[in-house]
Design an enzyme around this catalytic site. Structure first.
Site, PDB file in Angstrom:
ATOM      1  N   TYR A 107     -20.695  51.114  33.749  1.00 54.60           N
ATOM      2  CA  TYR A 107     -21.118  51.678  32.463  1.00 54.60           C
ATOM      3  C   TYR A 107     -22.530  52.249  32.555  1.00 54.60           C
ATOM      4  O   TYR A 107     -22.783  53.398  32.166  1.00 54.60           O
ATOM      5  CB  TYR A 107     -21.046  50.581  31.402  1.00 54.60           C
ATOM      6  N   ASP A 114     -22.744  51.024  17.615  1.00 59.84           N
ATOM      7  CA  ASP A 114     -23.965  51.296  18.388  1.00 59.84           C
ATOM      8  C   ASP A 114     -24.898  52.163  17.579  1.00 59.84           C
ATOM      9  O   ASP A 114     -24.646  53.368  17.440  1.00 59.84           O
ATOM     10  CB  ASP A 114     -23.594  51.989  19.701  1.00 59.84           C
TER      11      ASP A 114
END
Lengths: 125, 125
Positions: B14, B38
């Site tokens: 990631y 997020d």
């Protein structure tokens, strides 16, 4: 909404209270009906009585506890990385943990989730 | 149940994919119906299309991304601290983040929550 300085102070008080084995100071950070899941994936404990039992054990043998990065406050939740050193002299282990505290409108923690597992436990380096 | 090595590899893929702006590699880590919050406290995005839009913007300008501590795997969730450096040369900012990935039975991330706020954003030191 809780401020960054307030959230950081709660994290620091929590960590210091682990070292001083001050269960009352820890419980004072929590709401009356707070839930603690420590570690994540295990059965959660809810309410001050259950938390008192849990922390009476959890603080035992804690020698040091240190923030290993800055708390990250997002909305009404803060995540913070820390390291605990626990155990008898000469047999200490270190545990790397990330805790999440969710704050209620009164600035008390109503949900705590602790992230750590066996791969985060090691001999003191 | 996901192993520690598998979870750590997902975290590393990631972070590397943020730097290489490889949105496809990021989306491949996620379940089809995954949800991303997020930062925490903002509206969540669900599904690969919504995630593709989000990451197309999120990876823009990322120069570096580095784990700043070991991933903490607990049950089927991992928390990991990292730092992103982003921006034009000479104007970079650093952001200290803690992400949580929850894994489904296939080892794909079905829930991601990112902890960071304005107090975690600063000039590059």
């Amino acid at each position: 909404m809780i401020t960054y300085d307030q959230a950081r102070q709660v994290c620091e008080t929590y960590i210091q209270s682990l070292v001083t084995n001050d269960v009352d100071a820890i419980l004072d950070l929590y709401a009356h009906d707070a839930t603690v899941e420590d570690p994540v994936g295990t059965e959660a404990r809810t309410g001050q009585d259950a938390l008192r039992s849990f922390y009476a054990g959890a603080v035992t043998g804690v020698v040091e506890a240190t923030l290993t990065g800055e708390p990250r406050l997002a909305g009404n939740e803060v995540a913070f990385p820390f390291q605990v050193i626990a155990g008898q002299p000469g047999e200490e282990i270190q545990i790397n943990i990330i805790d999440i505290f969710r704050f209620n409108a009164e600035g008390k923690v109503d949900l705590m989730r602790a992230f750590w597992g066996s791969d985060n436990v090691g001999g003191k380096s």
